[in-house]
Scaffold this active site. Structure first.
Site, PDB file in Angstrom:
ATOM      1  N   CYS A 103     -30.252 -82.958  27.335  1.00  0.00           N
ATOM      2  CA  CYS A 103     -30.650 -82.360  26.068  1.00  0.00           C
ATOM      3  C   CYS A 103     -30.692 -80.846  26.245  1.00  0.00           C
ATOM      4  O   CYS A 103     -31.650 -80.288  26.761  1.00  0.00           O
ATOM      5  CB  CYS A 103     -32.017 -82.884  25.643  1.00  0.00           C
ATOM      6  SG  CYS A 103     -32.519 -82.262  24.027  1.00  0.00           S
ATOM      7  N   LEU A 104     -29.607 -80.211  25.870  1.00  0.00           N
ATOM      8  CA  LEU A 104     -29.486 -78.757  25.944  1.00  0.00           C
ATOM      9  C   LEU A 104     -28.824 -78.325  24.638  1.00  0.00           C
ATOM     10  O   LEU A 104     -27.699 -78.744  24.338  1.00  0.00           O
ATOM     11  CB  LEU A 104     -28.642 -78.354  27.162  1.00  0.00           C
ATOM     12  CG  LEU A 104     -28.493 -76.871  27.452  1.00  0.00           C
ATOM     13  CD1 LEU A 104     -29.852 -76.227  27.745  1.00  0.00           C
ATOM     14  CD2 LEU A 104     -27.557 -76.663  28.628  1.00  0.00           C
TER      15      LEU A 104
END
Length: 183
Positions: free
Chosen positions: A112-113
């Site tokens: 999750c970036l």
């Protein structure tokens, strides 16, 4: 800095080897841009890049990150990158190959970036993505988690979170999940 062969040299070599065979495969715009990005990489000392399929397959590579500060100091984390031919208009697909107890990386390796998803812009490059991954290890973010359990522990009890990270990195169980050693 990584020095890779120049595109024109490779095309010339392919032409010489073809000797009347099939025409030379032209590189896509994505391949050309990726070649440029890789040749201009400026990685921190704690990061390295490798090409498991050889230097002829630039579209698939691995990045190793060894944080030198924060909860994950001393660990080594391997990420696979798959870059499509539409790069840079599409973000690279990045997976963490090392099972890690982290609020922003789930147990399947999904990351999750924001710059890999909704905030991706063609002006961004591979160097930016690697720095973003490195930043996840120095400043994990419990506000935008993939691993909700790890995020809740980080938010509510940072000391317990630190203990869980250490246990996972040394190889052991955190709850019902076993983590292999990555130190």
């Amino acid at each position: 800095m990584i020095r890779l062969f120049k595109v024109k040299e490779k095309q010339k070599e392919l032409a010489e080897n073809a000797k009347g065979g099939s025409p030379i495969k032209k590189q896509t715009a994505g391949e050309l841009r990726l070649h440029k990005d890789i040749s201009e990489l400026n990685l921190p000392k704690s990061c390295s890049i490798s090409f498991p399929n050889g230097k002829d397959d630039l579209m698939n590579f691995e990045v190793s990150i060894r944080p030198d500060e924060g909860y994950y100091v001393g660990g080594t984390f391997l990420f696979s990158f798959q870059v499509s031919s539409t790069y840079p208009h599409e973000a690279p697909k990045v997976k963490c190959k090392t099972k890690v107890y982290h609020p922003n990386i789930d147990l399947e390796g999904n990351v999750c970036l924001n710059i890999l998803r909704e905030d991706w812009k063609p002006v961004l490059n591979i160097n930016t993505v690697i720095y973003g991954l490195y930043h996840l290890f120095t400043e994990p973010n419990y506000e935008d988690p993939l691993n909700h359990d790890a995020a809740a522990v980080l938010r509510d009890s940072p000391k317990v979170f630190e203990s869980n990270v250490r246990r996972a990195m040394y190889g052991g169980y955190v709850g019902q999940t076993y983590f292999t050693r990555c130190m």
